[in-house]
Design a protein around this motif. Structure first.
Motif, PDB file in Angstrom:
ATOM      1  N   GLY A 139       0.823  -1.201   0.000  1.00 42.92           N
ATOM      2  CA  GLY A 139       0.000   0.000   0.000  1.00 42.92           C
ATOM      3  C   GLY A 139       0.856   1.249   0.000  1.00 42.92           C
ATOM      4  O   GLY A 139       2.084   1.194  -0.070  1.00 42.92           O
ATOM      5  N   ASP A 140       0.197   2.389   0.078  1.00 44.41           N
ATOM      6  CA  ASP A 140       0.919   3.649   0.111  1.00 44.41           C
ATOM      7  C   ASP A 140       1.860   3.736   1.301  1.00 44.41           C
ATOM      8  O   ASP A 140       2.940   4.316   1.209  1.00 44.41           O
ATOM      9  N   ASP A 141       1.447   3.191   2.442  1.00 50.01           N
ATOM     10  CA  ASP A 141       2.269   3.314   3.637  1.00 50.01           C
ATOM     11  C   ASP A 141       2.326   2.020   4.449  1.00 50.01           C
ATOM     12  O   ASP A 141       2.575   2.053   5.649  1.00 50.01           O
ATOM     13  N   TYR A 142       2.119   0.885   3.789  1.00 49.74           N
ATOM     14  CA  TYR A 142       2.150  -0.378   4.516  1.00 49.74           C
ATOM     15  C   TYR A 142       2.439  -1.539   3.562  1.00 49.74           C
ATOM     16  O   TYR A 142       2.334  -1.406   2.332  1.00 49.74           O
ATOM     17  N   VAL A 143       2.807  -2.674   4.142  1.00 51.83           N
ATOM     18  CA  VAL A 143       2.877  -3.937   3.413  1.00 51.83           C
ATOM     19  C   VAL A 143       2.139  -4.982   4.241  1.00 51.83           C
ATOM     20  O   VAL A 143       2.044  -4.877   5.470  1.00 51.83           O
ATOM     21  N   ILE A 144       1.620  -5.987   3.562  1.00 50.22           N
ATOM     22  CA  ILE A 144       1.008  -7.122   4.238  1.00 50.22           C
ATOM     23  C   ILE A 144       1.794  -8.365   3.857  1.00 50.22           C
ATOM     24  O   ILE A 144       1.992  -8.659   2.676  1.00 50.22           O
ATOM     25  N   LEU A 145       2.269  -9.089   4.883  1.00 49.72           N
ATOM     26  CA  LEU A 145       3.084 -10.274   4.696  1.00 49.72           C
ATOM     27  C   LEU A 145       2.370 -11.501   5.250  1.00 49.72           C
ATOM     28  O   LEU A 145       1.605 -11.400   6.212  1.00 49.72           O
ATOM     29  N   GLU A 146       2.648 -12.633   4.649  1.00 50.09           N
ATOM     30  CA  GLU A 146       2.100 -13.903   5.114  1.00 50.09           C
ATOM     31  C   GLU A 146       3.262 -14.840   5.412  1.00 50.09           C
ATOM     32  O   GLU A 146       4.196 -14.968   4.618  1.00 50.09           O
ATOM     33  N   THR A 147       3.232 -15.481   6.575  1.00 51.60           N
ATOM     34  CA  THR A 147       4.299 -16.400   6.948  1.00 51.60           C
ATOM     35  C   THR A 147       3.741 -17.805   7.128  1.00 51.60           C
ATOM     36  O   THR A 147       2.708 -17.997   7.762  1.00 51.60           O
TER      37      THR A 147
END
Length: 273
Positions: free
Chosen positions: A72-80
């Motif tokens: 996103g503009d100011d974030y990331v989403i990670l999956e582990t």
């Protein structure tokens, strides 16, 4: 090590523009995950050994796959997705998904970035001109503040970090985090390819409790940057509590699509709201 400390440890930093205070510590192109496209991933092998009264315990082995789900503009989403190896058998652990701000703050934390002075640091006799960034990350019970030294010409761009953690409203330092470069622009075999990497040493101290020293190898071509690390944790008396190594098993780096309009909206600077 707390999740906040880990995120601070892995954080990179951004350049500033006069009269614009960046609310992002890291531009997308210099962030360890946001510089890649969703679908990029890496697989790591963790080997850990605990000690009790100086006696080494059994070696624990696990693998972890980290996948970039969204930028996103100011974030990331990670999956582990993790697996542990016990007695020759492999056990799956629950898949976890979490969101992180590009300034290193976990979800529901706030980050403030303030530009500072220009300052050069020396690494093995070579001067690297840096831009100082003052950072404050605040949670419900803890606040981490300190300085980040950003060099716009040398990957992985953040070359030095100094942080102190305190309880909200308190003056006592409950944790210090210091990262220093050992060597930059070094050749190193990353799986089947020869890459340019940087070596860093990080020391995390919880006064009168533990001290953790890590040596990491970072490669800007690999999602998450870290391709290898060795960590030792000691107690206040200097006795070893734990030793851990992390090695890269495999990865896929998908280049992010950039366009000028998106860069202006999502790039280095946005006015604080």
């Amino acid at each position: 090590m707390s999740r906040l400390a880990i995120l601070i440890w892995l954080t990179t930093a951004s350049v500033c523009v006069a009269q614009d205070l960046p609310d992002l510590l890291t531009p997308h192109d210099h962030h360890e995950w946001a510089r890649f496209a969703p679908g990029s991933w890496k697989k790591l092998r963790h080997t850990s050994q605990a000690f009790k009264d100086g006696v080494a315990g059994p070696i624990s082995v696990s693998t972890q796959t980290i996948r970039l789900k969204e930028v996103g503009d100011d974030y990331v989403i990670l999956e582990t997705a993790s697996q542990s190896e016990v007695g020759g058998q492999v056990f799956d652990k629950p898949t976890l998904t979490f969101r992180s701000g590009l300034s290193g703050e976990p979800d529901r934390y706030t980050a403030t970035v303030t530009p500072g002075d220009q300052e050069a640091i020396s690494v093995n006799g070579i001067a690297y001109p840096c831009q100082l960034r003052k950072v404050v990350i605040t949670g419900q019970t803890e606040q981490v503040s300190g300085n980040v030294f950003y060099c716009p010409t040398t990957a992985p761009w953040v070359l030095r970090r100094r942080f102190e953690a305190r309880e909200i409203g308190g003056d006592t330092v409950i944790k210090t985090i210091a990262t220093d470069p050992i060597a930059l622009d070094m050749p190193y075999p990353v799986l089947a390819e020869n890459k340019t990497v940087a070596f860093f040493r990080t020391r995390i101290v919880v006064p009168e409790k533990t001290s953790t020293t890590s040596v990491e190898i970072h490669c800007a071509d690999v999602p998450g940057f870290v391709v290898s690390s060795s960590t030792t944790t000691n107690d206040a008396a200097g006795k070893t509590l734990n030793r851990t190594t992390i090695t890269l098993v495999s990865y896929e780096a998908k280049p992010a699509e950039r366009n000028p309009a998106a860069a202006r909206r999502r790039g280095l600077f946005r006015r604080n709201r």
